[in-house]
Write a protein that holds these residues in place. Structure first.
Motif, PDB file in Angstrom:
ATOM      1  N   THR A 223       0.886  -1.055  -0.031  1.00 19.70           N
ATOM      2  CA  THR A 223      -0.051  -0.019  -0.166  1.00 19.70           C
ATOM      3  C   THR A 223       1.016   1.291   0.142  1.00 19.70           C
ATOM      4  O   THR A 223       0.421   2.474  -0.024  1.00 19.70           O
ATOM      5  CB  THR A 223      -0.872   0.060   1.175  1.00 19.70           C
ATOM      6  N   SER A 225       2.281   2.780   2.472  1.00 17.31           N
ATOM      7  CA  SER A 225       1.941   3.526   3.483  1.00 17.31           C
ATOM      8  C   SER A 225       2.412   2.983   4.934  1.00 17.31           C
ATOM      9  O   SER A 225       2.875   1.809   5.018  1.00 17.31           O
ATOM     10  CB  SER A 225       0.245   3.545   3.772  1.00 17.31           C
ATOM     11  N   TRP A 226       2.632   3.859   5.783  1.00 12.87           N
ATOM     12  CA  TRP A 226       3.040   3.528   7.276  1.00 12.87           C
ATOM     13  C   TRP A 226       1.804   3.391   8.206  1.00 12.87           C
ATOM     14  O   TRP A 226       0.887   4.016   8.063  1.00 12.87           O
ATOM     15  CB  TRP A 226       4.096   4.627   7.839  1.00 12.87           C
TER      16      TRP A 226
END
Length: 442
Positions: A223, A225-226
């Motif tokens: 994704t 993302s974090w």
């Protein structure tokens, strides 16, 4: 008599004609046999099975055999299967010196005399800029290497396929005191692994902010993302209780304890699917050692090593999470770094002690009884800049990791390929429809 002679000579053209026909027929059969490809002889499924067992270094060449083989070997499903089924995985040691110069060492060929000269080669790092940027090797997973690039980037790179991705962790830096936030050394924990349940590669980082608050961040490469996983962190974590570099095995990342502050000298485990921590105990013999016990992976098993009086002690957990399966080995050479297993049981290690002022890289091989089998060193001109220090490789600007070569791609790369393929097919269908429309209009 003359009559018989005439009959005999009259039969000769017939015999020659028969022989010529036989030769012609044989020639035609040979030509048919030659024109048959391997695909006509072997079923496609069998070819697929054979290719899955071929070492990766040969697979790259076999792509050139035919379009079919190129398609088979390039398929993401084939690459995934090859990781699990390859009969001879290729172990490579990647080293970066002076934070910028990199070379790879094919561990499986350094002890073969005729291949010795081709075992080491210089490699070009991804995302290098004209301006000098510092690189460090962090860890590896399933053919990918996790690099750190200054000032605050993680780079995931497959050296075989060249596939790579760069991600910023500036949000972690903003929480920390910038004067000492120098990754990867300032991280409490870091690791790189694969969650098979989500087909996702994850980078995890435990860090402490300027107010003493602990954070646990997880990067999903699928994704991009974090994710914040602070609640999963064990309390108290401690800043210097664990070796910061983690090792991926069996769907989890592992760290070894390095101080008496951790009860019973444990191995910390983070399950990537469950997003939870647990611990397993080290062997009882480790408790009496004053020097740190470090973690390694040997033959797909967790391993620990420690130094004592000019010797390297090694424990291998033959069955995962089975405490009674810890098996002891000893190498009669101090401060060797175990890298991998060769031939299923021989231990290949990096020996930091140089033999001469011109030799900086030295590899040794020991059998299970601790007997020295081979020693190889490299004195090539382009390797003379790899310098050791008495405190280890990382303190002299040199970092390294061992990875197993693979053809796997990052999930985002696969999605991009599928999207491009879909767009190409869509264009083709549109072209066909336009042609049909033009035919009817005319």
């Amino acid at each position: 008599m003359d009559k018989k002679k005439q009959e005999h000579t009259g039969n000769k053209p017939k015999q020659q004609s028969t022989m010529e026909k036989k030769k012609k027929k044989q020639h035609q059969q040979n030509e048919i046999h030659k024109s048959k490809s391997i695909h006509d002889t072997l079923p496609l499924e069998l070819i697929h099975r054979i290719l899955l067992r071929v070492p990766l270094r040969h697979l790259v060449r076999l792509k050139c055999v035919s379009k079919l083989w190129h398609s088979l070997i390039s398929d993401p499903d084939f690459a995934e299967s090859h990781v699990h089924l390859s009969a001879a995985p290729t172990h490579v040691c990647l080293l970066i010196n002076d934070y910028s110069k990199a070379c790879s060492v094919d561990i499986d060929t350094i002890f073969h005399g005729y291949k010795h000269a081709t075992a080491v080669k210089e490699v070009s790092l991804p995302f290098k800029m004209k301006k000098h940027y510092d690189f460090e090797v962090m860890c590896s997973c399933r053919g990918f290497v996790l690099l750190h690039r200054a000032p605050h980037f993680f780079v995931v790179w497959n050296p075989v396929t060249g596939s790579s991705k760069i991600v910023s962790y500036s949000h972690i830096v903003s929480r920390c005191n910038r004067n000492w936030c120098l990754f990867p050394r300032s991280a409490i924990l870091y690791g790189f692994g694969y969650d098979a349940s989500q087909d996702d590669y994850l980078v995890v980082v435990a860090s402490r902010d300027k107010n003493g608050q602990d954070y646990f961040d997880c990067l999903s490469l699928r994704t991009n993302s974090w994710i914040n996983l602070d609640s999963a962190l064990p309390k108290p974590l401690g800043v210097r209780n664990w070796e910061s570099c983690g090792f991926f095995l069996n769907g989890a990342i592992h760290w070894s304890s390095c101080t008496l502050g951790v009860k019973d000298y444990s191995i910390l485990i983070f399950d990537l699917k469950e997003k939870s921590f647990s611990t397993i105990s080290m062997p009882e013999q480790v408790m009496c050692y004053l020097k740190p016990t470090r973690l390694a992976l040997l033959g797909g098993c967790l391993a620990l090593y420690s130094y004592e009086y000019g010797k390297t002690n090694i424990w291998v957990m033959k069955e995962y999470k089975v405490h009674s399966s810890w098996t002891f080995y000893q190498i009669s050479r101090g401060e060797c770094v175990p890298l991998c297993l060769s031939n299923g049981s021989d231990i290949v290690a990096l020996d930091p002690a140089p033999i001469s002022t011109y030799t900086d890289l030295r590899f040794v091989k020991y059998n299970a009884r601790g007997e020295l089998l081979r020693i190889n060193y490299f004195d090539y001109p382009h390797l003379q800049h790899f310098k050791y220090s008495s405190h280890g490789l990382s303190n002299s600007g040199t970092s390294y990791t061992v990875y197993t070569e693979s053809l796997v791609s990052l999930p985002s790369d696969i999605k991009d390929k599928d999207r491009d393929k879909g767009q190409e097919e869509e264009k083709r269908y549109v072209t066909i429809l336009l042609c049909i429309a033009l035919c009817y209009s005319s």
